[in-house]
Design a protein around this motif. Structure first.
Motif, PDB file in Angstrom:
ATOM      1  N   ARG A 224       0.850  -1.191   0.000  1.00  0.00           N
ATOM      2  CA  ARG A 224       0.000   0.000   0.000  1.00  0.00           C
ATOM      3  C   ARG A 224       0.880   1.234   0.000  1.00  0.00           C
ATOM      4  O   ARG A 224       1.824   1.343   0.771  1.00  0.00           O
ATOM      5  N   CYS A 225       0.540   2.148  -0.890  1.00  0.00           N
ATOM      6  CA  CYS A 225       1.293   3.398  -0.987  1.00  0.00           C
ATOM      7  C   CYS A 225       0.904   4.323   0.162  1.00  0.00           C
ATOM      8  O   CYS A 225      -0.283   4.548   0.402  1.00  0.00           O
ATOM      9  N   PRO A 226       1.894   4.865   0.879  1.00  0.00           N
ATOM     10  CA  PRO A 226       1.562   5.761   1.997  1.00  0.00           C
ATOM     11  C   PRO A 226       1.030   7.123   1.540  1.00  0.00           C
ATOM     12  O   PRO A 226       0.474   7.867   2.345  1.00  0.00           O
ATOM     13  N   PHE A 227       1.198   7.445   0.264  1.00  0.00           N
ATOM     14  CA  PHE A 227       0.720   8.748  -0.226  1.00  0.00           C
ATOM     15  C   PHE A 227      -0.700   8.670  -0.741  1.00  0.00           C
ATOM     16  O   PHE A 227      -1.574   9.408  -0.293  1.00  0.00           O
ATOM     17  N   CYS A 228      -0.940   7.760  -1.716  1.00  0.00           N
ATOM     18  CA  CYS A 228      -2.260   7.736  -2.344  1.00  0.00           C
ATOM     19  C   CYS A 228      -3.135   6.610  -1.784  1.00  0.00           C
ATOM     20  O   CYS A 228      -4.298   6.497  -2.149  1.00  0.00           O
ATOM     21  N   HIS A 229      -2.577   5.776  -0.907  1.00  0.00           N
ATOM     22  CA  HIS A 229      -3.309   4.700  -0.246  1.00  0.00           C
ATOM     23  C   HIS A 229      -3.913   3.689  -1.199  1.00  0.00           C
ATOM     24  O   HIS A 229      -4.894   3.036  -0.879  1.00  0.00           O
TER      25      HIS A 229
ATOM     26  N   HIS B 141       8.788   2.668  -6.791  1.00  0.00           N
ATOM     27  CA  HIS B 141       7.915   3.691  -7.354  1.00  0.00           C
ATOM     28  C   HIS B 141       6.484   3.179  -7.300  1.00  0.00           C
ATOM     29  O   HIS B 141       6.199   2.104  -7.811  1.00  0.00           O
ATOM     30  N   CYS B 142       5.618   3.919  -6.683  1.00  0.00           N
ATOM     31  CA  CYS B 142       4.209   3.536  -6.626  1.00  0.00           C
ATOM     32  C   CYS B 142       3.650   3.528  -8.055  1.00  0.00           C
ATOM     33  O   CYS B 142       3.816   4.498  -8.791  1.00  0.00           O
ATOM     34  N   PRO B 143       2.994   2.435  -8.460  1.00  0.00           N
ATOM     35  CA  PRO B 143       2.480   2.362  -9.836  1.00  0.00           C
ATOM     36  C   PRO B 143       1.289   3.288 -10.070  1.00  0.00           C
ATOM     37  O   PRO B 143       0.893   3.508 -11.210  1.00  0.00           O
ATOM     38  N   HIS B 144       0.719   3.830  -8.998  1.00  0.00           N
ATOM     39  CA  HIS B 144      -0.465   4.691  -9.156  1.00  0.00           C
ATOM     40  C   HIS B 144      -0.090   6.165  -9.209  1.00  0.00           C
ATOM     41  O   HIS B 144      -0.548   6.886 -10.083  1.00  0.00           O
ATOM     42  N   CYS B 145       0.745   6.614  -8.269  1.00  0.00           N
ATOM     43  CA  CYS B 145       1.049   8.049  -8.244  1.00  0.00           C
ATOM     44  C   CYS B 145       2.508   8.355  -8.618  1.00  0.00           C
ATOM     45  O   CYS B 145       2.924   9.507  -8.618  1.00  0.00           O
ATOM     46  N   ARG B 146       3.281   7.316  -8.920  1.00  0.00           N
ATOM     47  CA  ARG B 146       4.657   7.479  -9.403  1.00  0.00           C
ATOM     48  C   ARG B 146       5.625   8.094  -8.392  1.00  0.00           C
ATOM     49  O   ARG B 146       6.681   8.571  -8.751  1.00  0.00           O
TER      50      ARG B 146
HETATM   51 ZN   LIG Z   1       0.949   6.159  -4.573  1.00  0.00          ZN
END
Ligand SMILES: [Zn+2]
Length: 133
Positions: free
Chosen positions: A100-105, A118-123
């Motif tokens: 789980r990304c801590p930025f975009c969850h 690198h988060c695949p959702h928010c990069r």
């Molecule tokens: Zn993210």
């Protein structure tokens, strides 16, 4: 499961390549052995024979022994390479976990133990949180 089957076919292909490569090299030795074993200088005799001996299993095509050696080597090398690749792909990735990304969850699936990705959702470059699903 589909990925695994593909790896298995690579594995089978690699064994096949190794066997054909070995057979080609053995054929070369078998073809040249009578002359090599009676020669004073086996190595240079072998090298000379590679260019002079011809195989006749393909009609009307001049198939020199040296082609067989090159072909056999190439098959053996690519066979071993494919084998290493197939084994690595099967055994190295290990467990698939959810992050789980801590930025975009948002969540994504990946293979285990990643410290910084690198988060695949928010990069964003993040330390992902491992979660149970
Ligand atoms: Zn993210």
């Amino acid at each position: 499961m589909r990925i695994f089957r593909r790896q298995k076919s690579v594995y089978v292909l690699s064994l096949f390549l190794c066997l054909v490569g070995l057979a080609a090299l053995l054929t070369t030795v078998w073809k040249t052995w009578p002359q090599i074993s009676s020669a004073k200088d086996p190595f240079s005799t072998f090298l000379a024979l590679l260019w002079t001996e011809k195989l006749d299993f393909i009609p009307n095509i001049e198939f020199k022994l040296v082609y067989l050696v090159v072909l056999g080597d190439a098959m053996l090398i690519s066979g071993v390479g494919a084998y290493i690749l197939s084994v690595q792909r099967v055994y190295l990735p290990g467990k698939i976990v959810w992050y789980r990304c801590p930025f975009c969850h948002k969540d994504w699936r990946s293979t285990g133990d990643k410290a910084l990705v690198h988060c695949p959702h928010c990069r964003q470059l993040v330390h992902p949180i491992m979660i149970e699903k």
